[in-house]
Write a protein that holds these residues in place. Structure first.
Motif, PDB file in Angstrom:
ATOM      1  N   UNK A  60       0.860  -1.176   0.000  1.00 31.80           N
ATOM      2  CA  UNK A  60       0.000   0.000   0.000  1.00 31.80           C
ATOM      3  C   UNK A  60       0.900   1.232   0.000  1.00 31.80           C
ATOM      4  N   UNK A  61       0.659   2.150  -0.939  1.00 30.35           N
ATOM      5  CA  UNK A  61       1.400   3.411  -1.002  1.00 30.35           C
ATOM      6  C   UNK A  61       0.386   4.534  -1.190  1.00 30.35           C
ATOM      7  N   UNK A  62       0.285   5.440  -0.203  1.00 33.51           N
ATOM      8  CA  UNK A  62      -0.703   6.510  -0.245  1.00 33.51           C
ATOM      9  C   UNK A  62      -0.046   7.844   0.073  1.00 33.51           C
ATOM     10  N   UNK A  63      -0.305   8.846  -0.783  1.00 38.33           N
ATOM     11  CA  UNK A  63       0.148  10.208  -0.527  1.00 38.33           C
ATOM     12  C   UNK A  63      -1.035  11.151  -0.656  1.00 38.33           C
ATOM     13  N   UNK A  64      -1.142  12.098   0.286  1.00 42.80           N
ATOM     14  CA  UNK A  64      -2.225  13.061   0.234  1.00 42.80           C
ATOM     15  C   UNK A  64      -1.753  14.460   0.563  1.00 42.80           C
ATOM     16  N   UNK A  65      -2.400  15.450  -0.053  1.00 43.48           N
ATOM     17  CA  UNK A  65      -2.117  16.853   0.203  1.00 43.48           C
ATOM     18  C   UNK A  65      -3.405  17.523   0.666  1.00 43.48           C
ATOM     19  N   UNK A  66      -3.340  18.261   1.779  1.00 40.66           N
ATOM     20  CA  UNK A  66      -4.511  18.933   2.324  1.00 40.66           C
ATOM     21  C   UNK A  66      -4.337  20.442   2.222  1.00 40.66           C
ATOM     22  N   UNK A  67      -5.374  21.095   1.646  1.00 33.51           N
ATOM     23  CA  UNK A  67      -5.402  22.542   1.521  1.00 33.51           C
ATOM     24  C   UNK A  67      -6.578  23.112   2.319  1.00 33.51           C
TER      25      UNK A  67
END
Length: 430
Positions: free
Chosen positions: A310-317
């Motif tokens: 599992x590889x997850x990347x997230x960006x929060x604005x």
């Protein structure tokens, strides 16, 4: 729940009968609706969803049989590759369907889910909500089964390799009616297929509900690559459950761009049932505005020497909140299995929030397992360095975001998904 909906058993029986559905599907729908009022919402760790609207709607639009071949909106047309094997659905209408003669002659079935239930009942009944996803898992799976009004069926016969990607675009414009969409993909023994789907909203601000279930069945020694770019508008409250059921020496790869702007519950679960089975899950997301997302990715090992990553990347604005729950579960008896996961979240605003929760559940000896997780804000030194070179703050943040997501995006195994995702990310970043 039922008091809020103008839906009764006789209503379901009537619209199912109007569609000419087989009796088993009509009865399955009615039984599911009866269960929906009794079952609880799915458990979603660290996100309170009891006040979210998943089931109340103003009207219900049943599926419309027959391909309309209508002119496609520009936002849909730009997603379709030239001469693609493609299915396009506008709300509940099949607007475009094409499968080349070579695949037809090879026995590949590619059609809307309602037509498939009538024309290929033995296959659909065998797999529809029986192995990968069960009707009684929660209120939302029962609601889905009862009111499915869109979706498709893709079957790849034994020993058939589909070399070019098969594509689907689902556009939602009628916010008064829910989109209850079901994708059933079955890859039989020794087959291979790449499938790519897009979800788009034709009016981003219209409020509505979307309930999506995708079941991927990979029989023995089958290879499935499943790509998706979800880009529904801020008005949609969305439940998504994508589930893999993987046989001996089979492989399912997920490449998921979760780019909805509204509140979203996203579940991706792969059950590695067979010995030597493999699942690789890559997920990217950009949260913005005031939306809340809960993204749970689970790989459960049942077979010997199974491998899950599992590889997850997230960006929060802005004021967005996203919870990443990554779960690797090695069951008793799945010796020599390997469960790995990595989740990373980048926050761009003081009001943005991101959580990464890695979980490993190990019930067997002689296995390998590991996880990594990080949550943080943009390094001010990175921004200072870029801005000292004459780059504006907005452009500097844009470059940082692309750099943060690129390790996942560039590893996506489907080129068309990669390109579409880069365009969506660029739109959100700007």
């Amino acid at each position: 729940m039922t008091e809020n909906l103008a839906v009764k058993d006789d209503f379901i029986r009537a619209f199912s009968g109007d569609l000419g559905e087989p009796g088993w599907l009509t009865e399955l729908r009615i039984n599911a609706w009866q269960q929906a009022s009794e079952l609880a919402l799915p458990f979603v760790d660290k996100t309170k969803i009891d006040r979210w609207n998943f089931t109340k709607f103003e009207a219900f639009a049943a599926f419309q049989a027959g391909v309309t071949n209508e002119e496609l909106p520009e936002s849909v047309q730009t997603l379709i590759s030239e001469d693609a094997n493609v299915y396009v659905q506008i709300d509940n209408r099949p607007a475009r369907l094409h499968l080349n003669k070579e695949l037809l002659d090879a026995g590949v079935i590619f059609t809307d889910i309602i037509t498939a239930a009538k024309d290929h009942p033995e296959l659909v009944q065998k797999y529809f909500m029986t192995e990968a996803v069960k009707v009684d898992e929660s209120r939302l799976t029962a609601f889905h089964t009862a009111l499915v009004n869109g979706g498709l069926f893709l079957y790849v016969p034994k020993n058939v390799e589909v070399k070019e990607p098969i594509q689907a675009v689902f556009a939602h414009g009628n916010a008064a009616s829910p989109l209850v969409n079901h994708v059933l993909l079955v890859a039989d023994d020794n087959s291979a297929v790449t499938y790519v789907e897009n979800y788009v909203t034709l009016d981003a601000e219209n409020k509505g509900i979307v309930n999506i279930v995708a079941e991927v069945i990979a029989e023995n020694n089958a290879q499935v690559k499943f790509g998706a770019v979800d880009n529904l508008g801020s008005g949609a409250t969305t439940y998504v459950s994508r589930r893999g059921h993987v046989g001996n020496d089979s492989r399912v790869e997920w490449a998921l761009g979760l780019m909805n702007d509204g509140d979203t519950i996203n579940e991706n679960t792969t059950n590695l049932m067979g010995n030597g089975s493999v699942s690789d899950v890559k997920t990217v997301t950009v949260g913005r505005g005031k939306q809340t997302q809960n993204i749970t990715t689970r790989v459960t090992h049942y077979g010997l020497a199974s491998l899950g990553t599992i590889l997850s990347h997230g960006v929060m604005k802005d004021s967005a909140t996203t919870i990443f729950n990554g779960i690797g579960h090695i069951k008793h008896g799945a010796s020599k299995s390997d469960a790995q996961q990595e989740s990373r979240v980048l926050m761009l605003s003081p009001k943005a929030r991101g959580d990464a929760n890695p979980i490993l559940l190990i019930d067997e000896n002689d296995v390998v397992a590991g996880h990594a997780a990080s949550v943080g804000r943009v390094d001010p030194l990175q921004l200072f360095y870029l801005m000292s070179r004459g780059i504006s703050k907005q452009e500097a943040e844009r470059l940082v975001i692309h750099g943060f997501l690129d390790p996942v995006v560039r590893q996506l195994p489907i080129e068309s998904v990669k390109l579409q995702l880069k365009e969506v990310i660029e739109g959100k970043v700007r």
